[in-house]
Design a protein around this motif. Sequence first.
Motif, PDB file in Angstrom:
ATOM      1  N   THR A 266       5.753   0.104   0.002  1.00 43.74           N
ATOM      2  CA  THR A 266       4.546   0.321  -0.804  1.00 43.74           C
ATOM      3  C   THR A 266       4.400  -0.819  -1.803  1.00 43.74           C
ATOM      4  N   GLY A 267       3.166  -1.008  -2.273  1.00 44.86           N
ATOM      5  CA  GLY A 267       2.893  -2.083  -3.229  1.00 44.86           C
ATOM      6  C   GLY A 267       2.145  -1.594  -4.452  1.00 44.86           C
ATOM      7  N   PHE A 268       1.565  -2.541  -5.151  1.00 41.91           N
ATOM      8  CA  PHE A 268       0.784  -2.222  -6.355  1.00 41.91           C
ATOM      9  C   PHE A 268      -0.209  -3.364  -6.566  1.00 41.91           C
ATOM     10  N   ASP A 269      -1.475  -3.045  -6.703  1.00 45.62           N
ATOM     11  CA  ASP A 269      -2.592  -3.955  -7.016  1.00 45.62           C
ATOM     12  C   ASP A 269      -3.732  -3.799  -6.029  1.00 45.62           C
ATOM     13  N   ASP A 270      -3.433  -3.613  -4.729  1.00 44.30           N
ATOM     14  CA  ASP A 270      -4.437  -3.570  -3.673  1.00 44.30           C
ATOM     15  C   ASP A 270      -5.101  -4.933  -3.494  1.00 44.30           C
ATOM     16  N   ILE A 271      -4.260  -5.938  -3.273  1.00 42.90           N
ATOM     17  CA  ILE A 271      -4.741  -7.284  -2.973  1.00 42.90           C
ATOM     18  C   ILE A 271      -4.837  -7.420  -1.450  1.00 42.90           C
ATOM     19  N   ILE A 272      -6.019  -7.715  -0.946  1.00 43.39           N
ATOM     20  CA  ILE A 272      -6.208  -7.855   0.504  1.00 43.39           C
ATOM     21  C   ILE A 272      -5.678  -9.214   0.943  1.00 43.39           C
ATOM     22  N   PRO A 273      -4.789  -9.259   1.949  1.00 44.27           N
ATOM     23  CA  PRO A 273      -4.237 -10.536   2.386  1.00 44.27           C
ATOM     24  C   PRO A 273      -5.309 -11.436   2.996  1.00 44.27           C
ATOM     25  N   THR A 274      -5.134 -12.750   2.836  1.00 40.82           N
ATOM     26  CA  THR A 274      -6.119 -13.703   3.362  1.00 40.82           C
ATOM     27  C   THR A 274      -6.037 -13.820   4.883  1.00 40.82           C
ATOM     28  N   THR A 275      -4.867 -13.509   5.446  1.00 48.64           N
ATOM     29  CA  THR A 275      -4.716 -13.522   6.901  1.00 48.64           C
ATOM     30  C   THR A 275      -4.023 -12.234   7.343  1.00 48.64           C
ATOM     31  N   GLY A 276      -4.310 -11.796   8.537  1.00 43.69           N
ATOM     32  CA  GLY A 276      -3.657 -10.602   9.056  1.00 43.69           C
ATOM     33  C   GLY A 276      -4.311  -9.321   8.562  1.00 43.69           C
ATOM     34  N   GLU A 277      -3.797  -8.210   9.065  1.00 42.20           N
ATOM     35  CA  GLU A 277      -4.352  -6.895   8.753  1.00 42.20           C
ATOM     36  C   GLU A 277      -3.789  -6.353   7.442  1.00 42.20           C
ATOM     37  N   ALA A 278      -4.637  -5.690   6.675  1.00 39.28           N
ATOM     38  CA  ALA A 278      -4.184  -5.022   5.452  1.00 39.28           C
ATOM     39  C   ALA A 278      -3.530  -3.703   5.847  1.00 39.28           C
ATOM     40  N   ILE A 279      -2.200  -3.673   5.904  1.00 40.82           N
ATOM     41  CA  ILE A 279      -1.493  -2.456   6.358  1.00 40.82           C
ATOM     42  C   ILE A 279      -0.780  -1.746   5.206  1.00 40.82           C
ATOM     43  N   LEU A 280      -0.838  -2.307   4.013  1.00 45.00           N
ATOM     44  CA  LEU A 280       0.009  -1.850   2.916  1.00 45.00           C
ATOM     45  C   LEU A 280      -0.555  -0.637   2.198  1.00 45.00           C
ATOM     46  N   THR A 281       0.260   0.402   2.092  1.00 48.48           N
ATOM     47  CA  THR A 281      -0.048   1.527   1.207  1.00 48.48           C
ATOM     48  C   THR A 281       0.270   1.078  -0.219  1.00 48.48           C
ATOM     49  N   THR A 282      -0.698   1.221  -1.108  1.00 43.57           N
ATOM     50  CA  THR A 282      -0.568   0.581  -2.416  1.00 43.57           C
ATOM     51  C   THR A 282      -1.313   1.358  -3.490  1.00 43.57           C
ATOM     52  N   VAL A 283      -1.150   0.924  -4.721  1.00 48.07           N
ATOM     53  CA  VAL A 283      -1.911   1.474  -5.844  1.00 48.07           C
ATOM     54  C   VAL A 283      -3.068   0.518  -6.128  1.00 48.07           C
TER      55      VAL A 283
END
Length: 326
Positions: A266-283
């Motif tokens: 899990t992460g924190f911020d909800d930054i969409i990656p510039t490449t690849g799929e956004a798969i991260l569960t985050t805040v």
Amino acid sequence: MITITEVAKKAGVSPTTASYALNGRDGVKAETREKVLKVAKELNYIPNKIAQSFRNGKTRTITVITNELIERDNTFTGEFFGILSEARKQHYDVLIKLIDNREMSEHKINTIFSNRVSDGFLLLGNFPELYLKSFVDSKSCGILISSHTDEDILQVNCDGKSGIYNITKLAIKKGHKKLEYLTYQYLTEEEKLRFSGFKDAVKENKIGNAEISICGFDRESIYKTVFNCIKKGTTCFVCWNDTLAYTVINILEEMDIKIPEQVSVTGFDDIIPTTGEAILTTVHQPLFEKGRKATELLLAQINHDIEPGKKNNFFVESHIVERKSL
């Protein structure tokens, strides 16, 4: 140099009406405003902002002071865009003072805050206490964004402790009992608050001790930390931010570890990656809104609607975004 009196005379209005029209003030008819603007353009009229500030005591300018790399498209960049949006809406100009902590002396800091080129300051990022004390001593209007201090400054932030607490509870609910909190370093107040949210969730659910790993910033150190955590049975990494979380995901993929079947992240911020799929569960942290709200509160200070120089926390709301990594 053309004066506003000359513009007003040719437009057939009073100097006050001409001033209101040129500054976007209310109470001027649309046709009158259009006429004044047309005349000003014809005469090549340039407003004297210095003279205006002497007359009304305001420069209609705010200064953003930051030691962060806002040009690198990070969380502070999003907040800066929010500042620009609200300043534009309220007809304010924005100055930017980029500082390097290694080059700043107490004298230089005091000089920055003693200038009256602007009506107030937005302090964007993590500042040493010396800077913040100098700001308080200057008795200026100002807001601290995305940082913490015990000094008497209004602070606009996201409740990181609550965000990490909630996402840790979600991971536990999904069956994880061996969680690791992963962070680059453990120095700032925000880092300590987020880990305390993790500890509270682990303690409340009685799943053992709250484990923390401080991995440093280089990829080799992060790899070693992740490897050691996997060896001791970690099934979920609760990461300080999205940048670290995506690094962990890449490392786990190199290890042929399936996400989330074998290990979750899990992460924190909800930054969409510039490449690849956004798969991260985050805040999700509403970065733009933080900057916009801080600017709104600063202008309220400048206009004497709220009192400057009082310590207070204003939290923008965050929420969990569930994706594939948990």
